[in-house]
Design an enzyme around this catalytic site. Structure first.
Site, PDB file in Angstrom:
ATOM      1  N   ARG A 157      13.586 -21.326  81.337  1.00 43.50           N
ATOM      2  CA  ARG A 157      13.708 -22.347  81.959  1.00 43.50           C
ATOM      3  C   ARG A 157      15.281 -22.766  82.118  1.00 43.50           C
ATOM      4  O   ARG A 157      15.562 -23.972  82.821  1.00 43.50           O
ATOM      5  CB  ARG A 157      12.949 -23.703  81.115  1.00 43.50           C
ATOM      6  CG  ARG A 157      11.504 -23.589  81.052  1.00 43.50           C
ATOM      7  CD  ARG A 157      10.802 -24.695  80.230  1.00 43.50           C
ATOM      8  NE  ARG A 157       9.631 -24.292  79.442  1.00 43.50           N
ATOM      9  CZ  ARG A 157       9.012 -24.853  78.741  1.00 43.50           C
ATOM     10  NH1 ARG A 157       9.559 -26.085  78.342  1.00 43.50           N
ATOM     11  NH2 ARG A 157       8.007 -24.390  77.945  1.00 43.50           N
ATOM     12  N   LYS A 178      -2.852 -18.152  75.100  1.00 45.27           N
ATOM     13  CA  LYS A 178      -1.822 -19.436  74.530  1.00 45.27           C
ATOM     14  C   LYS A 178      -3.020 -20.477  75.103  1.00 45.27           C
ATOM     15  O   LYS A 178      -3.584 -20.443  76.209  1.00 45.27           O
ATOM     16  CB  LYS A 178      -0.504 -19.517  75.641  1.00 45.27           C
ATOM     17  CG  LYS A 178      -0.021 -20.884  75.690  1.00 45.27           C
ATOM     18  CD  LYS A 178       1.532 -20.697  76.070  1.00 45.27           C
ATOM     19  CE  LYS A 178       2.151 -22.144  76.182  1.00 45.27           C
ATOM     20  NZ  LYS A 178       3.691 -21.921  76.492  1.00 45.27           N
ATOM     21  N   GLU A 211      10.164 -17.924  70.847  1.00 48.70           N
ATOM     22  CA  GLU A 211      10.063 -17.679  72.136  1.00 48.70           C
ATOM     23  C   GLU A 211      11.093 -18.575  72.866  1.00 48.70           C
ATOM     24  O   GLU A 211      11.216 -19.739  72.892  1.00 48.70           O
ATOM     25  CB  GLU A 211       8.501 -18.445  72.534  1.00 48.70           C
ATOM     26  CG  GLU A 211       8.295 -18.361  73.945  1.00 48.70           C
ATOM     27  CD  GLU A 211       7.000 -19.327  74.228  1.00 48.70           C
ATOM     28  OE1 GLU A 211       6.410 -19.330  73.460  1.00 48.70           O
ATOM     29  OE2 GLU A 211       7.063 -19.826  75.466  1.00 48.70           O
TER      30      GLU A 211
HETATM   31  C1  3PG Z   1       5.811 -24.511  75.592  1.00 51.66           C
HETATM   32  O1  3PG Z   1       6.669 -24.531  76.358  1.00 51.66           O
HETATM   33  O2  3PG Z   1       4.870 -23.973  75.230  1.00 51.66           O
HETATM   34  C2  3PG Z   1       5.349 -26.167  75.270  1.00 51.66           C
HETATM   35  O3  3PG Z   1       5.929 -26.952  76.196  1.00 51.66           O
HETATM   36  C3  3PG Z   1       5.731 -26.326  74.010  1.00 51.66           C
HETATM   37  O4  3PG Z   1       5.275 -27.727  73.631  1.00 51.66           O
HETATM   38  P1  3PG Z   1       5.878 -28.595  72.687  1.00 51.66           P
HETATM   39  O5  3PG Z   1       7.344 -29.050  73.402  1.00 51.66           O
HETATM   40  O6  3PG Z   1       5.163 -29.911  72.861  1.00 51.66           O
HETATM   41  O7  3PG Z   1       5.860 -28.219  71.340  1.00 51.66           O
END
Ligand code: 3PG
Length: 211
Positions: free
Chosen positions: A43, A127, A39
């Site tokens: 950003r 999610k 994914e």
């Molecule tokens: C996301 O963007 O879905 C989360 O920020 C991912 O979370 P993590 O960096 O704690 O795995």
């Protein structure tokens, strides 16, 4: 696309890619570790271009677009070739844009009210974010209880690591888990592909043991 195909792997690598040219080597590192699902979060300025490049070069990859906050970003993700989308929250505009284009989209939820709203809007693959900060496995088990018969499935994300991964996978309503721990932004920026491959292989081993 058929979301079941990539959910079968039960893991989605959430990546923040600062340089679009890092997309392909990052995906190659994940594939070397046994993971086909990424994914790419919207950003960074290069996110759509990274998705485009991965799709062009690596047909074995299942490429999603994350952090989709607006209907316009959904369209940008589809134009770039993304095969699925993820949003941190539940936006009617985002879901509507996805439905219009028959684009599989996982909206983010954390409360029973949000799950009910998602079901009202026709979304069943959700999610669960931010998973650990919101109470982790205990919270998700409690949340899943009243919705078990609805066919709702969760992809918990946020604070998950190889250590707590098996506890999430043991929840029947969990389709897959998302996380950045195998390809943290710093590792990508450093182009540390061998480390990313070994962390991915470790995660895939944990998943194989959990089956
Ligand atoms: C996301 O963007 O879905 C989360 O920020 C991912 O979370 P993590 O960096 O704690 O795995």
């Amino acid at each position: 696309m058929d979301t079941q195909a990539f959910l079968k792997q039960r893991l989605i690598c959430v990546a923040v890619i600062d340089q679009a040219e890092d997309g392909v080597p990052l995906m190659e590192a994940l594939l070397s570790g046994g993971l086909e699902v990424i994914e790419v979060t919207f950003r960074t300025a290069g996110a759509a271009e990274a998705i485009r490049r991965i799709r062009q070069s690596l047909p074995a990859a299942h490429v999603g677009a994350g952090t989709l906050l607006t209907a316009d970003q959904v369209k940008q993700a589809i134009d770039a070739g993304a095969q699925f989308g993820v949003s941190p929250g539940l936006s009617e505009g985002v879901l509507k844009a996805a439905h219009e284009h028959r684009f599989p989209l996982f909206p983010g939820v954390i409360t029973p009210t949000e799950v009910m709203r998602a079901l009202d809007l026709g979304a069943k693959q959700l999610k669960f974010f931010p998973a650990e900060a919101a109470g982790g496995v205990n919270m998700l088990k409690s949340l899943a209880g009243p919705f078990g018969h609805t066919g709702v499935r969760f992809v918990p994300t946020g604070g998950i690591t190889a250590a707590n991964l098996p506890n999430y996978l043991a929840i029947p309503q969990v389709a897959a888990v998302g996380g950045s721990w195998m390809a943290e932004r710093k590792l990508v920026a450093e182009k540390n592909w061998s480390k990313i491959t070994s962390l991915t292989a470790e995660a895939m081993h944990v998943i194989a043991q959990a089956k």
